[in-house]
Scaffold this motif. Sequence first.
Motif, PDB file in Angstrom:
ATOM      1  N   LYS A  43      86.154  11.922  29.085  1.00 54.57           N
ATOM      2  CA  LYS A  43      84.983  11.319  29.708  1.00 54.57           C
ATOM      3  C   LYS A  43      84.579  12.203  30.887  1.00 54.57           C
ATOM      4  CE  LYS A  43      87.433   8.280  32.952  1.00 54.57           C
ATOM      5  NZ  LYS A  43      88.776   8.763  32.695  1.00 54.57           N
ATOM      6  N   GLY A  44      83.308  12.242  31.182  1.00 52.95           N
ATOM      7  CA  GLY A  44      82.849  13.076  32.282  1.00 52.95           C
ATOM      8  C   GLY A  44      81.388  12.810  32.584  1.00 52.95           C
ATOM      9  N   ARG A  45      80.905  13.514  33.600  1.00 53.52           N
ATOM     10  CA  ARG A  45      79.517  13.397  34.013  1.00 53.52           C
ATOM     11  C   ARG A  45      79.066  14.725  34.603  1.00 53.52           C
ATOM     12  NH1 ARG A  45      80.533   8.674  38.222  1.00 53.52           N
ATOM     13  NH2 ARG A  45      78.367   8.259  37.653  1.00 53.52           N
ATOM     14  N   PRO A  46      77.761  14.943  34.764  1.00 52.90           N
ATOM     15  CA  PRO A  46      77.296  16.235  35.280  1.00 52.90           C
ATOM     16  C   PRO A  46      77.691  16.448  36.740  1.00 52.90           C
ATOM     17  CG  PRO A  46      75.520  15.016  34.185  1.00 52.90           C
ATOM     18  CD  PRO A  46      76.648  14.061  34.370  1.00 52.90           C
ATOM     19  N   ASP A  47      77.778  17.707  37.121  1.00 58.76           N
ATOM     20  CA  ASP A  47      77.914  18.072  38.526  1.00 58.76           C
ATOM     21  C   ASP A  47      76.524  18.064  39.153  1.00 58.76           C
ATOM     22  OD1 ASP A  47      79.647  19.511  40.745  1.00 58.76           O
ATOM     23  OD2 ASP A  47      77.783  20.647  40.551  1.00 58.76           O
ATOM     24  N   ARG A  48      76.377  17.429  40.308  1.00 64.46           N
ATOM     25  CA  ARG A  48      75.045  17.235  40.886  1.00 64.46           C
ATOM     26  C   ARG A  48      74.362  18.559  41.198  1.00 64.46           C
ATOM     27  NH1 ARG A  48      72.423  18.015  44.980  1.00 64.46           N
ATOM     28  NH2 ARG A  48      74.250  18.833  46.037  1.00 64.46           N
ATOM     29  N   SER A  49      75.056  19.477  41.830  1.00 65.49           N
ATOM     30  CA  SER A  49      74.427  20.740  42.209  1.00 65.49           C
ATOM     31  C   SER A  49      74.037  21.562  40.985  1.00 65.49           C
ATOM     32  CB  SER A  49      75.363  21.545  43.110  1.00 65.49           C
ATOM     33  OG  SER A  49      76.579  21.850  42.439  1.00 65.49           O
ATOM     34  N   VAL A  50      74.889  21.558  39.961  1.00 67.66           N
ATOM     35  CA  VAL A  50      74.573  22.301  38.733  1.00 67.66           C
ATOM     36  C   VAL A  50      73.391  21.651  38.024  1.00 67.66           C
ATOM     37  CG1 VAL A  50      75.438  23.009  36.476  1.00 67.66           C
ATOM     38  CG2 VAL A  50      76.946  23.102  38.478  1.00 67.66           C
ATOM     39  N   LEU A  51      73.368  20.329  37.952  1.00 67.62           N
ATOM     40  CA  LEU A  51      72.264  19.633  37.300  1.00 67.62           C
ATOM     41  C   LEU A  51      70.956  19.876  38.041  1.00 67.62           C
ATOM     42  CD1 LEU A  51      71.531  17.663  34.991  1.00 67.62           C
ATOM     43  CD2 LEU A  51      71.811  15.805  36.642  1.00 67.62           C
ATOM     44  N   ALA A  52      70.996  19.851  39.374  1.00 64.62           N
ATOM     45  CA  ALA A  52      69.788  20.086  40.159  1.00 64.62           C
ATOM     46  C   ALA A  52      69.251  21.490  39.926  1.00 64.62           C
ATOM     47  CB  ALA A  52      70.083  19.870  41.644  1.00 64.62           C
ATOM     48  N   ARG A  53      70.148  22.459  39.808  1.00 63.60           N
ATOM     49  CA  ARG A  53      69.721  23.847  39.650  1.00 63.60           C
ATOM     50  C   ARG A  53      69.216  24.141  38.242  1.00 63.60           C
ATOM     51  NH1 ARG A  53      74.283  25.995  40.317  1.00 63.60           N
ATOM     52  NH2 ARG A  53      74.727  26.828  38.248  1.00 63.60           N
ATOM     53  N   THR A  54      69.848  23.547  37.222  1.00 64.94           N
ATOM     54  CA  THR A  54      69.528  23.904  35.846  1.00 64.94           C
ATOM     55  C   THR A  54      68.499  22.985  35.197  1.00 64.94           C
ATOM     56  OG1 THR A  54      71.399  22.595  35.032  1.00 64.94           O
ATOM     57  CG2 THR A  54      71.793  24.925  35.527  1.00 64.94           C
ATOM     58  N   ALA A  55      68.533  21.695  35.509  1.00 61.32           N
ATOM     59  CA  ALA A  55      67.608  20.749  34.884  1.00 61.32           C
ATOM     60  C   ALA A  55      66.367  20.513  35.732  1.00 61.32           C
ATOM     61  CB  ALA A  55      68.307  19.422  34.616  1.00 61.32           C
ATOM     62  N   PHE A  56      66.541  20.493  37.057  1.00 57.61           N
ATOM     63  CA  PHE A  56      65.421  20.236  37.956  1.00 57.61           C
ATOM     64  C   PHE A  56      64.934  21.506  38.661  1.00 57.61           C
ATOM     65  CE2 PHE A  56      67.610  16.226  37.379  1.00 57.61           C
ATOM     66  CZ  PHE A  56      66.568  15.349  37.153  1.00 57.61           C
ATOM     67  N   HIS A  57      65.572  22.623  38.380  1.00 56.52           N
ATOM     68  CA  HIS A  57      65.110  23.966  38.777  1.00 56.52           C
ATOM     69  C   HIS A  57      64.871  24.083  40.291  1.00 56.52           C
ATOM     70  CE1 HIS A  57      64.641  24.753  34.499  1.00 56.52           C
ATOM     71  NE2 HIS A  57      63.917  23.651  34.404  1.00 56.52           N
ATOM     72  N   CYS A  88      58.131  22.530  50.913  1.00 60.30           N
ATOM     73  CA  CYS A  88      59.313  22.996  50.180  1.00 60.30           C
ATOM     74  C   CYS A  88      60.504  22.084  50.440  1.00 60.30           C
ATOM     75  CB  CYS A  88      59.637  24.432  50.588  1.00 60.30           C
ATOM     76  SG  CYS A  88      61.141  25.093  49.830  1.00 60.30           S
ATOM     77  N   VAL A  89      60.729  21.756  51.694  1.00 57.65           N
ATOM     78  CA  VAL A  89      61.856  20.885  52.044  1.00 57.65           C
ATOM     79  C   VAL A  89      61.692  19.517  51.387  1.00 57.65           C
ATOM     80  CG1 VAL A  89      63.013  19.693  53.941  1.00 57.65           C
ATOM     81  CG2 VAL A  89      62.340  22.091  54.202  1.00 57.65           C
ATOM     82  N   ALA A  90      60.460  18.974  51.440  1.00 58.25           N
ATOM     83  CA  ALA A  90      60.212  17.668  50.837  1.00 58.25           C
ATOM     84  C   ALA A  90      60.409  17.714  49.321  1.00 58.25           C
ATOM     85  CB  ALA A  90      58.800  17.199  51.171  1.00 58.25           C
ATOM     86  N   GLY A  91      59.875  18.768  48.685  1.00 61.02           N
ATOM     87  CA  GLY A  91      60.011  18.887  47.239  1.00 61.02           C
ATOM     88  C   GLY A  91      61.455  19.032  46.795  1.00 61.02           C
ATOM     89  N   LEU A  92      62.211  19.869  47.504  1.00 58.54           N
ATOM     90  CA  LEU A  92      63.623  20.037  47.160  1.00 58.54           C
ATOM     91  C   LEU A  92      64.409  18.755  47.389  1.00 58.54           C
ATOM     92  CD1 LEU A  92      64.340  23.616  48.570  1.00 58.54           C
ATOM     93  CD2 LEU A  92      64.047  22.935  46.186  1.00 58.54           C
ATOM     94  N   GLY A  93      64.019  18.008  48.416  1.00 56.58           N
ATOM     95  CA  GLY A  93      64.676  16.728  48.660  1.00 56.58           C
ATOM     96  C   GLY A  93      64.462  15.758  47.512  1.00 56.58           C
ATOM     97  N   VAL A  94      63.226  15.704  46.992  1.00 55.89           N
ATOM     98  CA  VAL A  94      62.928  14.816  45.865  1.00 55.89           C
ATOM     99  C   VAL A  94      63.700  15.245  44.621  1.00 55.89           C
ATOM    100  CG1 VAL A  94      61.117  14.059  44.281  1.00 55.89           C
ATOM    101  CG2 VAL A  94      60.660  14.150  46.736  1.00 55.89           C
ATOM    102  N   LEU A  95      63.722  16.531  44.334  1.00 58.28           N
ATOM    103  CA  LEU A  95      64.422  17.024  43.153  1.00 58.28           C
ATOM    104  C   LEU A  95      65.928  16.760  43.234  1.00 58.28           C
ATOM    105  CD1 LEU A  95      62.568  20.416  42.555  1.00 58.28           C
ATOM    106  CD2 LEU A  95      62.279  18.279  41.305  1.00 58.28           C
ATOM    107  N   ASN A  96      66.509  16.971  44.413  1.00 56.63           N
ATOM    108  CA  ASN A  96      67.936  16.690  44.573  1.00 56.63           C
ATOM    109  C   ASN A  96      68.233  15.202  44.476  1.00 56.63           C
ATOM    110  OD1 ASN A  96      69.792  19.135  45.319  1.00 56.63           O
ATOM    111  ND2 ASN A  96      67.841  19.548  46.346  1.00 56.63           N
ATOM    112  N   LEU A  97      67.297  14.380  44.942  1.00 58.64           N
ATOM    113  CA  LEU A  97      67.467  12.930  44.804  1.00 58.64           C
ATOM    114  C   LEU A  97      67.453  12.529  43.333  1.00 58.64           C
ATOM    115  CD1 LEU A  97      67.657  10.064  45.952  1.00 58.64           C
ATOM    116  CD2 LEU A  97      65.149  10.075  46.141  1.00 58.64           C
TER     117      LEU A  97
END
Length: 250
Positions: A43-57, A88-97
């Motif tokens: 069982k597992g789940r995605p890593d947040r930083s990897v998911l943010a970088r690869t799926a949410f670019h 940029c800061v606002a957009g990255l904040g939304v994507l990381n959220l």
Amino acid sequence: MPAADPELHAKPRFDPPELENAGPTAHGDPMGTPAADEKILWKGRPDRSVLARTAFHTRSVAIYFAILVAVSVAMGNYQSAAIIAALCVAGLGVLNLLAWLSVRSTLYILTDTRLIMRIGMAIETRINVPLKQISAANLKMRGKDHGDIAVELKGERLLGYLLMWPHVRPFRLSRPEPMLRGIAEPEKVARMLADACAEHISIERNLTEIKEAATPGARQVNGPAAHAKSGAPLSETKELSDNGLEGAPA
């Protein structure tokens, strides 16, 4: 597939102890809860930083805004540069959220009979993929310790691309491929998945990296396709029906 527990339809049955506090629960849903006679392999789940970088670019977005800021500064328009930096800061904040919410609402479960994906930020969805419907597992490393595993499915009964996003292989719209995103020890999990599938039917044991537009080639991780017992090539094996492939909102 093992027979479904009839009590699942009569009264709720919660997750076995090994799935407690591991992610979203299925609350007795037979599509999302391993049956009593199923063995949980992983069982597992995605890593947040990897998911943010690869799926949410997030990295690509940051580079794009950095170029805009540099151009504005070079032209002496410091006010525009400040506004762009704030956007940029606002957009990255939304994507990381969004990445955090996606990780929080995701749980991948591999059993000896199926792959279960509990996903969905807004509407919780369970994807139920019997192992006998998986024809190949494709691996792409995301850094040293994480990676994505996409599974190719047999038959004509396919899952919806939007239903699975972002847990789906990019740009495969006609034949969507469920994908385990940003998981730890991906090579170990990919081999475990291939071995579990081989117990049911011959699969392509060639765990190659997912080919993308910018990728020059693929890397072979395991040996050639072969039947689990007879050694017959994949092309000579009998095609199974696609009964059991399911994906629906909870």
